[in-house]
Scaffold this motif. Structure first.
Motif, short mmCIF file in Angstrom:
data_model
loop_
_atom_site.label_atom_id
_atom_site.label_comp_id
_atom_site.label_asym_id
_atom_site.label_seq_id
_atom_site.Cartn_x
_atom_site.Cartn_y
_atom_site.Cartn_z
N LEU A 163 -8.61 -8.28 19.58
CA LEU A 163 -8.68 -8.06 21.40
C LEU A 163 -9.50 -8.49 21.74
O LEU A 163 -11.08 -8.45 21.02
N GLY A 164 -9.50 -9.44 23.17
CA GLY A 164 -10.85 -9.93 23.52
C GLY A 164 -10.92 -9.96 25.07
O GLY A 164 -9.10 -9.46 25.57
N THR A 165 -11.31 -9.05 26.23
CA THR A 165 -10.79 -8.45 27.27
C THR A 165 -12.00 -9.80 28.24
O THR A 165 -12.57 -9.82 28.38
N GLY A 166 -11.11 -10.53 29.08
CA GLY A 166 -11.63 -11.17 30.03
C GLY A 166 -11.53 -10.93 31.99
O GLY A 166 -10.81 -10.21 32.56
N ARG A 167 -12.61 -10.96 32.73
CA ARG A 167 -12.66 -10.52 33.98
C ARG A 167 -13.11 -11.21 34.63
O ARG A 167 -14.29 -12.43 34.47
N ARG A 168 -12.35 -12.12 35.66
CA ARG A 168 -13.08 -13.37 36.84
C ARG A 168 -12.72 -12.77 38.06
O ARG A 168 -11.28 -12.75 38.63
N LYS A 169 -13.26 -12.48 38.91
CA LYS A 169 -12.89 -12.55 40.66
C LYS A 169 -12.38 -11.17 40.63
O LYS A 169 -12.93 -9.76 40.28
N LYS A 170 -10.92 -10.78 41.38
CA LYS A 170 -10.06 -9.70 41.01
C LYS A 170 -9.15 -9.78 39.55
O LYS A 170 -8.44 -8.97 39.52
N SER A 171 -9.54 -11.01 38.61
CA SER A 171 -8.79 -10.62 37.72
C SER A 171 -9.11 -9.21 36.53
O SER A 171 -9.74 -9.93 35.99
N ILE A 199 -4.30 -24.69 32.00
CA ILE A 199 -3.99 -24.61 30.76
C ILE A 199 -4.84 -25.39 29.80
O ILE A 199 -5.18 -24.55 29.01
N ARG A 200 -5.84 -26.17 30.45
CA ARG A 200 -7.14 -26.97 29.49
C ARG A 200 -8.05 -25.97 29.78
O ARG A 200 -8.93 -25.56 28.87
N ILE A 201 -8.07 -25.43 30.87
CA ILE A 201 -9.30 -24.29 30.93
C ILE A 201 -9.23 -23.11 30.02
O ILE A 201 -9.85 -22.81 29.21
N SER A 202 -7.86 -22.56 30.70
CA SER A 202 -7.23 -21.78 28.80
C SER A 202 -7.73 -21.58 27.59
O SER A 202 -8.42 -20.86 27.19
N ARG A 203 -7.39 -22.62 27.03
CA ARG A 203 -7.45 -23.05 25.77
C ARG A 203 -8.62 -23.46 25.54
O ARG A 203 -8.49 -23.96 24.55
N SER A 204 -9.53 -23.53 26.72
CA SER A 204 -10.95 -24.73 26.21
C SER A 204 -11.81 -23.99 24.80
O SER A 204 -11.66 -24.71 23.53
N PRO A 205 -12.04 -22.12 24.36
CA PRO A 205 -12.26 -22.03 23.49
C PRO A 205 -11.78 -21.77 21.82
O PRO A 205 -12.28 -22.50 21.49
N ARG A 265 -14.12 -13.74 24.27
CA ARG A 265 -14.48 -13.25 23.03
C ARG A 265 -14.07 -12.56 21.82
O ARG A 265 -14.37 -11.83 20.82
N ALA A 266 -12.53 -12.57 21.79
CA ALA A 266 -10.94 -12.22 21.10
C ALA A 266 -12.03 -13.26 19.49
O ALA A 266 -12.27 -12.98 18.42
N LEU A 267 -12.13 -14.53 20.10
CA LEU A 267 -12.38 -15.31 18.88
C LEU A 267 -14.04 -14.93 17.93
O LEU A 267 -13.87 -15.19 17.30
N CYS A 268 -14.05 -14.29 19.16
CA CYS A 268 -16.16 -13.50 17.80
C CYS A 268 -15.74 -12.53 17.78
O CYS A 268 -16.34 -12.66 16.36
#
Length: 137
Positions: free
Chosen positions: A13-21, A52-58, A92-95
């Motif tokens: 599991l991993g949680t990400g936040r950005r602006k209101k998302s 799609i590229r941004i989301s998959r970059s890690p 974060r989940a990959l870590c």
């Protein structure tokens, strides 16, 4: 953080936040599928190659594109904020999967939470900083 579901497959599991998302990301061993809010990831991100590229970059940086299935629950904000939140959640989940991933992702600045949020509007102003036109006479 690991989580074991009923069929004994381990998920990370991993949680990400950005602006209101906010994006809650679950990574499972699989074939590279991206599912966002129950939709295929490409369809949810409106087939935008940039999102799609941004989301998959890690995953692409670590060369794990075809290793894991990603299930995301995201809410709030717009697609740009959600794509960035998904990226942070995946990183974060990959870590959690392998601590050696942390140094690589940190060098690429993928573990940094972007703290910029919309500034609140102040009274007497039109927006956060825009003042009404000044009239001398």
């Amino acid at each position: 953080m690991t989580h074991s579901s009923s069929n004994n497959t381990v998920s990370y599991l991993g949680t990400g936040r950005r602006k209101k998302s906010i994006a809650r990301v679950r990574i499972l061993p699989g074939s590279g599928k991206l599912i966002i809010n129950g939709f295929p990831g490409e369809a949810y991100l409106q087939f935008s190659p940039n999102y799609i590229r941004i989301s998959r970059s890690p995953l692409s940086i670590l060369g794990l594109n075809e290793e894991y299935d990603i299930h995301v629950k995201t809410q709030g904000g717009g697609l740009t904020g959600q794509a960035d939140a998904i990226r942070l959640g995946i990183a974060r989940a990959l870590c959690n999967i392998n601590s050696e991933n942390r140094a690589i992702l940190k060098a690429e600045r993928l573990l940094t939470r972007d703290a910029r949020v919309k500034e609140r509007k102040k009274y007497g102003l039109r927006k956060a900083r825009k003042a009404p036109q000044y009239s001398k006479r």
